[in-house]
Design a protein around this motif. Sequence first.
Motif, PDB file in Angstrom:
ATOM      1  N   LYS A 152      34.300  46.873  28.129  1.00 11.72           N
ATOM      2  CA  LYS A 152      35.112  46.853  29.328  1.00 11.72           C
ATOM      3  C   LYS A 152      36.402  46.096  29.048  1.00 11.72           C
ATOM      4  CE  LYS A 152      31.229  47.053  32.575  1.00 11.72           C
ATOM      5  NZ  LYS A 152      30.541  46.369  33.708  1.00 11.72           N
ATOM      6  N   SER A 153      37.522  46.735  29.303  1.00  8.93           N
ATOM      7  CA  SER A 153      38.808  46.074  29.069  1.00  8.93           C
ATOM      8  C   SER A 153      39.464  45.733  30.393  1.00  8.93           C
ATOM      9  CB  SER A 153      39.736  46.976  28.244  1.00  8.93           C
ATOM     10  OG  SER A 153      39.971  48.183  28.940  1.00  8.93           O
ATOM     11  N   LYS A 154      40.153  44.600  30.412  1.00 11.32           N
ATOM     12  CA  LYS A 154      40.895  44.175  31.603  1.00 11.32           C
ATOM     13  C   LYS A 154      42.361  44.543  31.435  1.00 11.32           C
ATOM     14  CE  LYS A 154      39.800  39.809  31.467  1.00 11.32           C
ATOM     15  NZ  LYS A 154      39.736  38.393  31.874  1.00 11.32           N
ATOM     16  N   ASP A 155      42.963  44.935  32.525  1.00 10.28           N
ATOM     17  CA  ASP A 155      44.373  45.312  32.504  1.00 10.28           C
ATOM     18  C   ASP A 155      45.211  44.046  32.679  1.00 10.28           C
ATOM     19  OD1 ASP A 155      46.666  46.774  32.432  1.00 10.28           O
ATOM     20  OD2 ASP A 155      46.493  47.571  34.468  1.00 10.28           O
ATOM     21  N   VAL A 156      45.291  43.276  31.596  1.00  9.44           N
ATOM     22  CA  VAL A 156      46.045  42.023  31.603  1.00  9.44           C
ATOM     23  C   VAL A 156      47.311  42.222  30.772  1.00  9.44           C
ATOM     24  CG1 VAL A 156      46.021  39.563  31.029  1.00  9.44           C
ATOM     25  CG2 VAL A 156      43.921  40.697  31.770  1.00  9.44           C
ATOM     26  N   ARG A 157      48.458  41.893  31.351  1.00  9.79           N
ATOM     27  CA  ARG A 157      49.734  42.095  30.663  1.00  9.79           C
ATOM     28  C   ARG A 157      50.555  40.810  30.694  1.00  9.79           C
ATOM     29  NH1 ARG A 157      48.545  46.101  34.004  1.00  9.79           N
ATOM     30  NH2 ARG A 157      49.786  45.127  35.647  1.00  9.79           N
ATOM     31  N   LEU A 158      51.305  40.600  29.628  1.00  4.72           N
ATOM     32  CA  LEU A 158      52.152  39.417  29.516  1.00  4.72           C
ATOM     33  C   LEU A 158      53.605  39.847  29.419  1.00  4.72           C
ATOM     34  CD1 LEU A 158      51.937  36.261  29.105  1.00  4.72           C
ATOM     35  CD2 LEU A 158      52.208  36.739  26.662  1.00  4.72           C
TER      36      LEU A 158
END
Length: 464
Positions: free
Chosen positions: A126-132
């Motif tokens: 499961k991947s999280k939609d985390v962006r920097l």
Amino acid sequence: MTPYQHTVRPVLFSQKGATTRPVHAVTPADLENGRLDAAVTDWAKAAGFKAEAGAFTLLPGKNGGVAGALFGLGKNPSEQPFVAGKLSKLLPPGDWHVEGEGVSPEQFALGFGLGSYCFSRYKTEKSKDVRLAIGASADAADLERQLASVFLARDLVNIPTNEMGPDELDAAFRALGAHYGATVTTIVGDDLLTQNFPLIHTVGRASASQPRLLEMRWGKKGDPRVTLVGKGVCFDTGGLDIKGAANMALMKKDMGGAANVMGLALMIMDAGLAIDLQVLVPAVENSISSNAFRPGDIYKSRKGITVQIDNTDAEGRLVLADALAYADETPPDLLIDMATLTGAARVALGTELAPYFTDDEDLSTRLTAAAGSQADPMWRLPLWMGYDKDIRSRAADITNAPSGGMAGAITAALFLKRFVTAAKSWVHFDIYAWVAADKPHASVGGEAFAIRALYKVIKDMAAR
């Protein structure tokens, strides 16, 4: 499983103009000197947050939301330059930006990206939609190509040999070349003998997957010529000098040199550097069969040097010898070889530091500088000619396995040096290609060693 294709990773960096929440990257001193808002400092103290490297806590917002996060850099942030790798797994989904004095946004973003890697070919993750968000001064395209190159190297090493043998490595090599419009040729099986690559054929002939030499050409003649050679032993049983079970367990990574030079080639081509590039990968499996090469056998190499086989488990230097001799026939300005070559290198420097050998003082200075600026560690070991006598053989010109067991990484490098006589500059890397214990920016598994620093050196070379 389908043949390996380098996968497109989730978007790691925010689009320009995105609404972002702050990650306050702080040291223990920052908490004490009042750099943060009083309310944030009070919350940190109440939560027991002391800003140790990798420490993390969320900041509460209105109506039960999240206003931001605190992230610890530790007392000496330079000791863990990519500690931000933890954030890709700790932050809630959404867009974020980093705030903090003395923080390099580009290095922080690279660490964040490196830590996002997940090898999910054989299981669902499961991947999280985390962006920097990346600062305006950072080169987003260059960050993304560095990440792509590291992920390529990691993927290739992580895939087991039943799906990354010589045939499959050949296919991945061709796919990389096709993506960048490079010319790719291969010499397979008995054609290695007719075209004078006897040592590559010797090592790989016992496998059901035929040995081969992979070659990629890209760029324009007249530009600085760089040749990359990567050891592509897709599995190493040790041959007739068979390894024990414990030493064989990780031998899928014995093609880590090939994986790393392919990652380096990706950066060079993706950046469009003014480089005349050649990539060579001798791809073999060191197997056991009735036609396997034997201890005591003597073979003539491409260069004409005869080699006595005193240990069939010292096979990597044999396949590299023919490839290096071929590269040396059209002398490049810079010849780089990378290989998971000796256990002695790990005894000397451990599993995290990439040892290299060169007799070019100027190149060594540039490598050291690049290693520091890119936080991509390496360390020079000596090409001590006093040990050259140890690779001599009574029955042949040289042996592939000197007796005594001393200075094994050096004698292996001196063996390879015999096959490089014309290149303007040569460097040999004896890498591990594996992360033995989880790090903030890299989990246990295949790893890229020194290729970001080498990219910096080659990029500077192209700009001269």
